[in-house]
Design a protein around this motif. Structure first.
Motif, PDB file in Angstrom:
ATOM      1  N   LEU A  83      -7.583  -1.286 -14.961  1.00 31.79           N
ATOM      2  CA  LEU A  83      -7.276  -0.538 -13.739  1.00 31.79           C
ATOM      3  C   LEU A  83      -6.264   0.578 -14.024  1.00 31.79           C
ATOM      4  O   LEU A  83      -6.389   1.692 -13.503  1.00 31.79           O
ATOM      5  CB  LEU A  83      -6.732  -1.472 -12.660  1.00 31.79           C
ATOM      6  N   LYS A  84      -5.268   0.279 -14.851  1.00 33.35           N
ATOM      7  CA  LYS A  84      -4.288   1.301 -15.223  1.00 33.35           C
ATOM      8  C   LYS A  84      -4.958   2.455 -15.960  1.00 33.35           C
ATOM      9  O   LYS A  84      -4.669   3.631 -15.704  1.00 33.35           O
ATOM     10  CB  LYS A  84      -3.189   0.685 -16.097  1.00 33.35           C
ATOM     11  N   THR A  85      -5.889   2.121 -16.848  1.00 33.44           N
ATOM     12  CA  THR A  85      -6.601   3.164 -17.598  1.00 33.44           C
ATOM     13  C   THR A  85      -7.424   4.036 -16.660  1.00 33.44           C
ATOM     14  O   THR A  85      -7.402   5.269 -16.753  1.00 33.44           O
ATOM     15  CB  THR A  85      -7.526   2.526 -18.651  1.00 33.44           C
ATOM     16  N   ILE A  86      -8.141   3.388 -15.735  1.00 27.66           N
ATOM     17  CA  ILE A  86      -8.975   4.134 -14.775  1.00 27.66           C
ATOM     18  C   ILE A  86      -8.102   4.987 -13.859  1.00 27.66           C
ATOM     19  O   ILE A  86      -8.413   6.152 -13.592  1.00 27.66           O
ATOM     20  CB  ILE A  86      -9.849   3.157 -13.959  1.00 27.66           C
ATOM     21  N   GLY A  87      -6.999   4.405 -13.381  1.00 24.68           N
ATOM     22  CA  GLY A  87      -6.103   5.148 -12.494  1.00 24.68           C
ATOM     23  C   GLY A  87      -5.508   6.373 -13.162  1.00 24.68           C
ATOM     24  O   GLY A  87      -5.460   7.458 -12.574  1.00 24.68           O
ATOM     25  N   TYR A 142      -4.619   2.234  -7.463  1.00 24.31           N
ATOM     26  CA  TYR A 142      -3.189   1.913  -7.480  1.00 24.31           C
ATOM     27  C   TYR A 142      -2.792   0.975  -6.346  1.00 24.31           C
ATOM     28  O   TYR A 142      -1.823   0.212  -6.483  1.00 24.31           O
ATOM     29  CB  TYR A 142      -2.353   3.200  -7.461  1.00 24.31           C
ATOM     30  N   GLU A 143      -3.542   0.984  -5.249  1.00 22.59           N
ATOM     31  CA  GLU A 143      -3.300  -0.006  -4.196  1.00 22.59           C
ATOM     32  C   GLU A 143      -3.600  -1.410  -4.731  1.00 22.59           C
ATOM     33  O   GLU A 143      -2.850  -2.360  -4.454  1.00 22.59           O
ATOM     34  CB  GLU A 143      -4.174   0.290  -2.976  1.00 22.59           C
ATOM     35  N   GLU A 144      -4.685  -1.534  -5.498  1.00 20.84           N
ATOM     36  CA  GLU A 144      -5.018  -2.848  -6.075  1.00 20.84           C
ATOM     37  C   GLU A 144      -3.977  -3.258  -7.109  1.00 20.84           C
ATOM     38  O   GLU A 144      -3.562  -4.427  -7.155  1.00 20.84           O
ATOM     39  CB  GLU A 144      -6.404  -2.802  -6.714  1.00 20.84           C
ATOM     40  N   LEU A 145      -3.553  -2.308  -7.934  1.00 21.22           N
ATOM     41  CA  LEU A 145      -2.524  -2.613  -8.928  1.00 21.22           C
ATOM     42  C   LEU A 145      -1.223  -3.036  -8.251  1.00 21.22           C
ATOM     43  O   LEU A 145      -0.540  -3.956  -8.709  1.00 21.22           O
ATOM     44  CB  LEU A 145      -2.266  -1.384  -9.809  1.00 21.22           C
ATOM     45  N   LEU A 146      -0.897  -2.382  -7.133  1.00 23.99           N
ATOM     46  CA  LEU A 146       0.308  -2.744  -6.380  1.00 23.99           C
ATOM     47  C   LEU A 146       0.198  -4.168  -5.859  1.00 23.99           C
ATOM     48  O   LEU A 146       1.158  -4.952  -5.952  1.00 23.99           O
ATOM     49  CB  LEU A 146       0.508  -1.766  -5.223  1.00 23.99           C
ATOM     50  N   GLY A 147      -0.963  -4.515  -5.318  1.00 23.52           N
ATOM     51  CA  GLY A 147      -1.168  -5.876  -4.817  1.00 23.52           C
ATOM     52  C   GLY A 147      -1.021  -6.917  -5.909  1.00 23.52           C
ATOM     53  O   GLY A 147      -0.399  -7.973  -5.706  1.00 23.52           O
ATOM     54  N   LEU A 148      -1.561  -6.614  -7.099  1.00 22.63           N
ATOM     55  CA  LEU A 148      -1.454  -7.550  -8.224  1.00 22.63           C
ATOM     56  C   LEU A 148      -0.005  -7.692  -8.677  1.00 22.63           C
ATOM     57  O   LEU A 148       0.467  -8.807  -8.949  1.00 22.63           O
ATOM     58  CB  LEU A 148      -2.329  -7.060  -9.385  1.00 22.63           C
ATOM     59  N   GLU A 197       5.746  -2.802  -9.796  1.00 23.83           N
ATOM     60  CA  GLU A 197       5.594  -2.592  -8.357  1.00 23.83           C
ATOM     61  C   GLU A 197       6.197  -1.239  -7.966  1.00 23.83           C
ATOM     62  O   GLU A 197       5.577  -0.460  -7.226  1.00 23.83           O
ATOM     63  CB  GLU A 197       6.277  -3.720  -7.582  1.00 23.83           C
ATOM     64  N   VAL A 198       7.366  -0.946  -8.484  1.00 25.36           N
ATOM     65  CA  VAL A 198       8.015   0.344  -8.208  1.00 25.36           C
ATOM     66  C   VAL A 198       7.186   1.492  -8.787  1.00 25.36           C
ATOM     67  O   VAL A 198       6.990   2.526  -8.133  1.00 25.36           O
ATOM     68  CB  VAL A 198       9.448   0.366  -8.790  1.00 25.36           C
ATOM     69  N   THR A 199       6.677   1.303 -10.002  1.00 28.13           N
ATOM     70  CA  THR A 199       5.869   2.346 -10.644  1.00 28.13           C
ATOM     71  C   THR A 199       4.645   2.687  -9.811  1.00 28.13           C
ATOM     72  O   THR A 199       4.332   3.866  -9.576  1.00 28.13           O
ATOM     73  CB  THR A 199       5.424   1.897 -12.044  1.00 28.13           C
ATOM     74  N   TYR A 200       3.941   1.648  -9.329  1.00 27.44           N
ATOM     75  CA  TYR A 200       2.714   1.885  -8.558  1.00 27.44           C
ATOM     76  C   TYR A 200       3.030   2.495  -7.188  1.00 27.44           C
ATOM     77  O   TYR A 200       2.267   3.333  -6.687  1.00 27.44           O
ATOM     78  CB  TYR A 200       1.934   0.578  -8.398  1.00 27.44           C
ATOM     79  N   LEU A 201       4.147   2.084  -6.601  1.00 25.55           N
ATOM     80  CA  LEU A 201       4.553   2.687  -5.330  1.00 25.55           C
ATOM     81  C   LEU A 201       4.850   4.179  -5.511  1.00 25.55           C
ATOM     82  O   LEU A 201       4.481   5.007  -4.676  1.00 25.55           O
ATOM     83  CB  LEU A 201       5.777   1.970  -4.774  1.00 25.55           C
ATOM     84  N   GLN A 202       5.500   4.515  -6.617  1.00 23.63           N
ATOM     85  CA  GLN A 202       5.803   5.917  -6.893  1.00 23.63           C
ATOM     86  C   GLN A 202       4.515   6.722  -7.091  1.00 23.63           C
ATOM     87  O   GLN A 202       4.406   7.856  -6.604  1.00 23.63           O
ATOM     88  CB  GLN A 202       6.693   6.031  -8.132  1.00 23.63           C
ATOM     89  N   ARG A 203       3.556   6.132  -7.805  1.00 24.06           N
ATOM     90  CA  ARG A 203       2.271   6.826  -8.004  1.00 24.06           C
ATOM     91  C   ARG A 203       1.573   7.037  -6.658  1.00 24.06           C
ATOM     92  O   ARG A 203       1.016   8.100  -6.398  1.00 24.06           O
ATOM     93  CB  ARG A 203       1.375   6.007  -8.930  1.00 24.06           C
ATOM     94  N   LEU A 204       1.578   6.004  -5.834  1.00 25.81           N
ATOM     95  CA  LEU A 204       0.921   6.112  -4.526  1.00 25.81           C
ATOM     96  C   LEU A 204       1.617   7.136  -3.636  1.00 25.81           C
ATOM     97  O   LEU A 204       0.955   7.879  -2.892  1.00 25.81           O
ATOM     98  CB  LEU A 204       0.892   4.744  -3.843  1.00 25.81           C
ATOM     99  N   ALA A 205       2.936   7.186  -3.707  1.00 23.58           N
ATOM    100  CA  ALA A 205       3.677   8.181  -2.916  1.00 23.58           C
ATOM    101  C   ALA A 205       3.236   9.586  -3.316  1.00 23.58           C
ATOM    102  O   ALA A 205       3.023  10.459  -2.462  1.00 23.58           O
ATOM    103  CB  ALA A 205       5.179   8.009  -3.127  1.00 23.58           C
ATOM    104  N   TYR A 206       3.101   9.795  -4.616  1.00 18.65           N
ATOM    105  CA  TYR A 206       2.654  11.099  -5.116  1.00 18.65           C
ATOM    106  C   TYR A 206       1.224  11.396  -4.664  1.00 18.65           C
ATOM    107  O   TYR A 206       0.916  12.510  -4.215  1.00 18.65           O
ATOM    108  CB  TYR A 206       2.739  11.118  -6.642  1.00 18.65           C
ATOM    109  N   ILE A 207       0.346  10.397  -4.770  1.00 22.11           N
ATOM    110  CA  ILE A 207      -1.065  10.577  -4.385  1.00 22.11           C
ATOM    111  C   ILE A 207      -1.184  10.936  -2.911  1.00 22.11           C
ATOM    112  O   ILE A 207      -1.894  11.877  -2.536  1.00 22.11           O
ATOM    113  CB  ILE A 207      -1.871   9.299  -4.699  1.00 22.11           C
ATOM    114  N   TYR A 208      -0.467  10.185  -2.054  1.00 27.40           N
ATOM    115  CA  TYR A 208      -0.570  10.430  -0.612  1.00 27.40           C
ATOM    116  C   TYR A 208       0.077  11.754  -0.210  1.00 27.40           C
ATOM    117  O   TYR A 208      -0.336  12.386   0.770  1.00 27.40           O
ATOM    118  CB  TYR A 208       0.030   9.262   0.166  1.00 27.40           C
ATOM    119  N   GLU A 209       1.070  12.177  -0.998  1.00 30.90           N
ATOM    120  CA  GLU A 209       1.650  13.498  -0.744  1.00 30.90           C
ATOM    121  C   GLU A 209       0.626  14.592  -1.069  1.00 30.90           C
ATOM    122  O   GLU A 209       0.468  15.554  -0.317  1.00 30.90           O
ATOM    123  CB  GLU A 209       2.902  13.697  -1.605  1.00 30.90           C
TER     124      GLU A 209
END
Length: 410
Positions: free
Chosen positions: A196-200, A216-222, A232-244
């Motif tokens: 999942l990290k590779t695909i993301g 990244y939502e799935e990675l965050l859940g895991l 968890e912090v890393t994936y949240l940061q990625r998602l924040a960037y994506i949603y921005e």
């Protein structure tokens, strides 16, 4: 007479055709515009112990004897490239790649991946095309085999990496999704996270934010379920960037507020001002449809300023104040904008940002002009001019503003 005429005409036609054919035969044939893929050349190679008949693979002993010779070809090609002879280098590499297929699909794909990366870095478009075509042929064969045999995960992973090396993102994702299907079935959580990290990362590298978000939502859940706070912090940061990037303020707020909770719980305040600025900006965006949310925007800009000031992050504090001034101004609250502008001057002074102070005085002057308060505007522009003279910057602008006000007063 008629019969004689027919004979003459027929003879003329035949003669004309003969001349045309003769002329055509003398014309040089056009060069082959699409030379064959050098990886598909089937000329016997002296390094092969024998010609495999009926696609019979080499024995293990024969493969073990062939492998060192191929490694030597790789070294020879690398030396040629180092010496500046790119043409010869890739001729040798192509020979190595043709022979690598006799060591099995995995060994061939790994070699294609290695040479493909070199070809891309050398800007050798033809070689990249040849290698991509060969990878596609191997992929097609692997797809036909997976229906009757177990999927070769290592082969598909290597295919994905090889496609990445030649910048074929679509094919790379196809390969990695094959791996993803299998690791899901196997319930292998460690392998699932890795793929999942590779695909993301691949989705993000190609700016495909809509596809990256669910990954990244799935990675965050895991990560959350496993108590993996760091990731968890890393994936949240990625998602924040994506949603921005995708202009999704509500989803962005959900992620940013989770990050604030984590930082506060860890007493890690250094990241709070930036998060609060982003949260306020999202509320400001949502307030276009629901004006009641403007209060949340004001609140978060103020919290961003307060926290930054406490941390002595005066640049970030100044950013928050600038946002507050703009928001007050947009709502017609000039008095409040002026109050915050005065605080901005002090903040810029604290950080010895004279350019920022000069801009703050200009902002104050413009706000006073809106209120037709010429004396106060004049005072602000004069202070701005003093700084402009020290900086040797924008002197003409401030002199112009002062001159306009002086004429208006007359």
């Amino acid at each position: 007479m008629l019969r004689r005429l027919i004979v003459i005409v027929t003879a003329a036609i035949l003669s004309s055709n003969s001349l045309t054919l003769a002329a055509d035969s003398q014309k040089p044939k056009p060069p082959d515009q699409f030379p064959p893929n050098p990886l598909e050349i089937t000329t016997p190679d002296p390094l092969l112990p024998r010609l495999p008949k009926d696609k019979q693979p080499l024995t293990l002993e024969e493969q073990q004897n062939l492998e060192p010779a191929l490694d030597a070809l790789n070294r020879e090609a690398a030396a040629k490239l180092q010496g500046g002879d790119q043409v010869t280098a890739f001729e040798i590499w192509n020979r190595e790649l043709r022979l690598r297929r006799f060591l099995g699909s995995l060994a061939e794909v790994q070699a294609l991946s290695r040479v493909g990366a070199i070809a891309w870095n050398q800007n050798n478009g033809d070689e990249v095309k040849y290698i991509t075509q060969r990878l596609q042929a191997i992929q097609k064969q692997a797809e036909s085999q997976k229906k009757t045999a177990q999927v070769d995960l290592e082969l598909w992973r290597s295919l994905g990496q090889a496609y990445q090396n030649v910048r074929s993102s679509k094919e790379a994702l196809e390969a990695y999704n094959q791996v993803l299907l299998v690791v899901r079935q196997q319930k292998d959580t460690v392998a699932l996270v890795e793929i999942l990290k590779t695909i993301g990362e691949l989705d993000l590298s190609w700016f495909d934010y809509p596809k990256a978000a669910p990954v990244y939502e799935e990675l965050l859940g895991l990560a959350t379920s496993q108590g993996d706070a760091v990731n968890e912090v890393t994936y949240l940061q990625r998602l924040a960037y994506i949603y921005e990037q995708t202009k999704q303020p509500q989803q962005s707020l959900n992620v940013l507020n989770k990050l604030v909770e984590i930082y506060v719980s860890e007493n890690n305040l250094t990241g709070i001002p930036e998060l609060k600025l982003a949260i306020a900006a999202n509320y400001e965006s949502l307030a276009k449809k629901d004006p009641n949310l403007l209060l949340e925007a004001f609140k978060n800009y103020q919290e961003a300023y307060t926290t930054a000031w406490q941390l002595n992050e005066y640049v970030r504090a100044g950013d928050a104040l600038q946002k507050l001034i703009a928001l007050y101004h947009s709502q017609g609250q000039i008095d409040e904008a002026l109050q915050v502008s005065q605080i901005l001057v002090q903040t810029q002074e604290q950080s010895a940002n004279f350019y920022g102070m000069m801009e703050a005085y200009d902002q104050i002057g413009q706000l006073y002009l809106e209120r037709k308060d010429f004396p106060q505007a004049l005072t602000a522009f004069k202070k701005g001019l003093e700084l402009a003279q020290k900086l040797k910057h924008e002197e003409a602008y401030f002199n112009g503003q002062i001159e306009k006000i002086s004429k208006a007063k007359l």
